[in-house]
Motif scaffolding. Sequence first.
Motif, PDB file in Angstrom:
ATOM      1  N   ARG A  11      -5.798 -11.178  13.293  1.00  0.00           N
ATOM      2  CA  ARG A  11      -5.019 -11.506  12.136  1.00  0.00           C
ATOM      3  C   ARG A  11      -6.408 -11.704  11.004  1.00  0.00           C
ATOM      4  O   ARG A  11      -7.176 -12.395  11.086  1.00  0.00           O
ATOM      5  N   LEU A  12      -5.647 -11.449   9.624  1.00  0.00           N
ATOM      6  CA  LEU A  12      -6.614 -11.739   8.516  1.00  0.00           C
ATOM      7  C   LEU A  12      -5.575 -12.656   7.701  1.00  0.00           C
ATOM      8  O   LEU A  12      -4.447 -12.451   7.562  1.00  0.00           O
ATOM      9  N   TYR A  13      -6.539 -13.792   7.286  1.00  0.00           N
ATOM     10  CA  TYR A  13      -5.901 -14.807   6.520  1.00  0.00           C
ATOM     11  C   TYR A  13      -6.682 -14.684   4.996  1.00  0.00           C
ATOM     12  O   TYR A  13      -7.881 -14.326   4.925  1.00  0.00           O
ATOM     13  N   TYR A  14      -5.846 -15.124   3.913  1.00  0.00           N
ATOM     14  CA  TYR A  14      -6.240 -15.423   2.781  1.00  0.00           C
ATOM     15  C   TYR A  14      -6.154 -16.609   2.064  1.00  0.00           C
ATOM     16  O   TYR A  14      -4.951 -17.271   2.167  1.00  0.00           O
ATOM     17  N   HIS A  19     -10.877 -18.689  -2.452  1.00  0.00           N
ATOM     18  CA  HIS A  19     -11.261 -17.516  -2.555  1.00  0.00           C
ATOM     19  C   HIS A  19     -11.843 -16.966  -1.165  1.00  0.00           C
ATOM     20  O   HIS A  19     -12.968 -16.226  -1.144  1.00  0.00           O
ATOM     21  N   ALA A  20     -11.335 -17.145  -0.106  1.00  0.00           N
ATOM     22  CA  ALA A  20     -11.716 -16.935   1.270  1.00  0.00           C
ATOM     23  C   ALA A  20     -10.908 -15.776   1.994  1.00  0.00           C
ATOM     24  O   ALA A  20      -9.725 -16.296   2.052  1.00  0.00           O
ATOM     25  N   LEU A  21     -11.312 -15.185   2.933  1.00  0.00           N
ATOM     26  CA  LEU A  21     -10.689 -14.276   3.793  1.00  0.00           C
ATOM     27  C   LEU A  21     -11.189 -14.761   5.220  1.00  0.00           C
ATOM     28  O   LEU A  21     -12.485 -14.984   5.239  1.00  0.00           O
ATOM     29  N   GLU A  22     -10.290 -14.786   6.041  1.00  0.00           N
ATOM     30  CA  GLU A  22     -10.665 -15.320   7.529  1.00  0.00           C
ATOM     31  C   GLU A  22     -10.054 -13.942   8.296  1.00  0.00           C
ATOM     32  O   GLU A  22      -8.982 -13.535   8.357  1.00  0.00           O
ATOM     33  N   THR A  23     -11.272 -13.605   9.306  1.00  0.00           N
ATOM     34  CA  THR A  23     -10.901 -12.737  10.324  1.00  0.00           C
ATOM     35  C   THR A  23     -10.648 -13.414  11.687  1.00  0.00           C
ATOM     36  O   THR A  23     -11.548 -13.910  11.711  1.00  0.00           O
ATOM     37  N   GLU A  24      -9.751 -13.341  12.172  1.00  0.00           N
ATOM     38  CA  GLU A  24      -9.338 -13.773  13.675  1.00  0.00           C
ATOM     39  C   GLU A  24      -9.138 -12.932  14.739  1.00  0.00           C
ATOM     40  O   GLU A  24      -8.223 -12.550  14.572  1.00  0.00           O
ATOM     41  N   TRP A  25     -10.199 -12.942  15.550  1.00  0.00           N
ATOM     42  CA  TRP A  25     -10.091 -11.729  16.403  1.00  0.00           C
ATOM     43  C   TRP A  25      -9.222 -12.344  17.499  1.00  0.00           C
ATOM     44  O   TRP A  25      -9.783 -13.363  18.203  1.00  0.00           O
ATOM     45  N   LEU A  26      -8.390 -11.946  18.074  1.00  0.00           N
ATOM     46  CA  LEU A  26      -7.446 -12.383  19.114  1.00  0.00           C
ATOM     47  C   LEU A  26      -7.663 -12.110  20.430  1.00  0.00           C
ATOM     48  O   LEU A  26      -7.269 -12.665  21.389  1.00  0.00           O
ATOM     49  N   GLU A  33      -9.802  -0.022  17.214  1.00  0.00           N
ATOM     50  CA  GLU A  33      -9.019  -1.192  16.639  1.00  0.00           C
ATOM     51  C   GLU A  33     -10.178  -2.171  15.873  1.00  0.00           C
ATOM     52  O   GLU A  33      -9.944  -2.688  14.655  1.00  0.00           O
ATOM     53  N   LEU A  34     -11.309  -2.239  16.448  1.00  0.00           N
ATOM     54  CA  LEU A  34     -12.517  -2.881  15.682  1.00  0.00           C
ATOM     55  C   LEU A  34     -12.772  -2.462  14.313  1.00  0.00           C
ATOM     56  O   LEU A  34     -12.884  -3.064  13.371  1.00  0.00           O
ATOM     57  N   ARG A  35     -12.946  -1.022  14.373  1.00  0.00           N
ATOM     58  CA  ARG A  35     -13.369  -0.370  13.375  1.00  0.00           C
ATOM     59  C   ARG A  35     -12.362  -0.208  12.241  1.00  0.00           C
ATOM     60  O   ARG A  35     -12.501  -0.681  11.017  1.00  0.00           O
ATOM     61  N   ALA A  36     -11.122  -0.279  12.564  1.00  0.00           N
ATOM     62  CA  ALA A  36     -10.056  -0.248  11.618  1.00  0.00           C
ATOM     63  C   ALA A  36      -9.648  -1.582  11.080  1.00  0.00           C
ATOM     64  O   ALA A  36      -9.610  -1.859   9.843  1.00  0.00           O
ATOM     65  N   GLY A  37      -9.913  -2.707  11.918  1.00  0.00           N
ATOM     66  CA  GLY A  37      -9.845  -4.191  11.373  1.00  0.00           C
ATOM     67  C   GLY A  37     -10.806  -4.561  10.563  1.00  0.00           C
ATOM     68  O   GLY A  37     -10.719  -5.273   9.533  1.00  0.00           O
ATOM     69  N   LEU A  38     -12.031  -4.211  10.962  1.00  0.00           N
ATOM     70  CA  LEU A  38     -13.338  -4.264   9.918  1.00  0.00           C
ATOM     71  C   LEU A  38     -12.991  -3.668   8.600  1.00  0.00           C
ATOM     72  O   LEU A  38     -13.352  -4.342   7.513  1.00  0.00           O
ATOM     73  N   GLN A  39     -12.601  -2.428   8.371  1.00  0.00           N
ATOM     74  CA  GLN A  39     -12.375  -1.645   7.289  1.00  0.00           C
ATOM     75  C   GLN A  39     -11.282  -2.364   6.707  1.00  0.00           C
ATOM     76  O   GLN A  39     -11.176  -2.558   5.300  1.00  0.00           O
ATOM     77  N   ILE A  40     -10.130  -2.942   7.287  1.00  0.00           N
ATOM     78  CA  ILE A  40      -9.011  -3.490   6.262  1.00  0.00           C
ATOM     79  C   ILE A  40      -9.551  -4.567   5.938  1.00  0.00           C
ATOM     80  O   ILE A  40      -9.169  -5.296   4.648  1.00  0.00           O
ATOM     81  N   GLY A  41     -10.475  -5.564   6.621  1.00  0.00           N
ATOM     82  CA  GLY A  41     -11.181  -6.891   6.124  1.00  0.00           C
ATOM     83  C   GLY A  41     -11.816  -6.448   4.833  1.00  0.00           C
ATOM     84  O   GLY A  41     -11.540  -7.210   3.932  1.00  0.00           O
ATOM     85  N   LEU A  42     -12.534  -5.351   4.936  1.00  0.00           N
ATOM     86  CA  LEU A  42     -13.251  -4.962   3.448  1.00  0.00           C
ATOM     87  C   LEU A  42     -12.288  -4.764   2.404  1.00  0.00           C
ATOM     88  O   LEU A  42     -12.546  -5.361   1.312  1.00  0.00           O
TER      89      LEU A  42
END
Length: 156
Positions: A11-14, A19-26, A33-42
């Motif tokens: 889950r990604l929050y803004y 001015h913060a992004l939060e990545t929450e690995w469930l 999934e890891l690579r796609a999720g991290l790329q989406i975070g970027l």
Amino acid sequence: MSVLYNTTYLRLYYDGFAHALETEWLRRPTSEELRAGLQIGLEMAREYHVRAWVSNLRRMPGISQEDEIWVRTVWFAQFIQLDITHIAVVESRSRLIRSGVVELLERAGQLGPLSTGYFASRAAARTWIMGGQLIPGQRPFLPSANSDLTDIRAGL
């Protein structure tokens, strides 16, 4: 905070105010999934011009050695190009993940200014990102490769 991305593993929050992004690995993600999720975070960090990143690894039990190499060589090279000045890490229960994150962020500190905090809870991490202040009665967690989260008091 608004949810920008929501799957069974991430889950990604803004937070526009911080001015913060939060990545929450469930859960433990697959390699894809890891690579796609991290790329989406970027991508979200670029799009929303974030200055702070909260990486909630609490439920992340570990990643493969190949993924660790990918994070260090491919993803991290992109991450350090962002204008992020603060990163708060909600610690994983996995000692392997904790030591890898510490090593990676120590490297980041050598490449440019990056304030880093390690926390036992999401609330403590977000509070620090908001103003660099700890909640009264809390202390920052400075991890080591053999630290035991049961001894951490910050954010509990």
